[in-house]
Motif scaffolding. Structure first.
Motif, PDB file in Angstrom:
ATOM      1  N   TYR A  28      -1.568   6.087   1.860  1.00 41.97           N
ATOM      2  CA  TYR A  28      -1.826   4.657   2.118  1.00 41.97           C
ATOM      3  C   TYR A  28      -2.893   4.458   3.192  1.00 41.97           C
ATOM      4  O   TYR A  28      -3.678   3.512   3.130  1.00 41.97           O
ATOM      5  N   LEU A  31       0.828  -1.213   0.000  1.00 47.40           N
ATOM      6  CA  LEU A  31       0.000   0.000   0.000  1.00 47.40           C
ATOM      7  C   LEU A  31       0.858   1.257   0.000  1.00 47.40           C
ATOM      8  O   LEU A  31       0.553   2.227  -0.691  1.00 47.40           O
ATOM      9  N   SER A  89     -10.484   3.090   2.583  1.00 45.17           N
ATOM     10  CA  SER A  89     -11.364   2.830   1.437  1.00 45.17           C
ATOM     11  C   SER A  89     -11.583   1.334   1.238  1.00 45.17           C
ATOM     12  O   SER A  89     -12.693   0.892   0.955  1.00 45.17           O
ATOM     13  N   ARG A 104      -6.180   4.776   1.582  1.00 45.27           N
ATOM     14  CA  ARG A 104      -6.477   3.565   0.807  1.00 45.27           C
ATOM     15  C   ARG A 104      -6.929   2.430   1.718  1.00 45.27           C
ATOM     16  O   ARG A 104      -7.852   1.691   1.386  1.00 45.27           O
TER      17      ARG A 104
END
Length: 91
Positions: A73, A66, A79, A76
């Motif tokens: 990161y 990531l 998410s 992310r």
């Protein structure tokens, strides 16, 4: 049956057990019908979720993969978790 203004678990079970009668005033909508709907005031639905700082352990290879994708990161990770958690609840 006595009526109460409080929504107890028992009262919620009674309410959800009641049948729904669809007619001209209350039509039944399909999933495709519902997808076409939008809020009258969409600005009220743009709410930023509250963030909470936590500490978790993640496998190093996952974390490195990531981070290798560049800045953001943690966003992310959030998410990915959001997608997994909420896609499972729809099943």
């Amino acid at each position: 049956m006595a009526t109460s203004n409080k929504l107890t678990d028992e009262r919620l079970k009674e309410i959800t057990a009641l049948p729904v009668t669809f007619d001209d005033d209350i039509p039944e909508f399909s999933d495709s019908d519902l997808k076409g709907f939008s809020p009258a005031h969409p600005e009220y639905f743009k709410v930023t979720p509250v963030k909470k700082a936590i500490s978790i352990k993640i496998d190093l290879d996952i974390l490195e993969a990531l981070k290798a994708q560049g800045k953001g990161y943690q966003t992310r990770i959030n998410s990915i978790l959001r997608e997994v958690v909420f896609s499972k609840s729809k099943r």
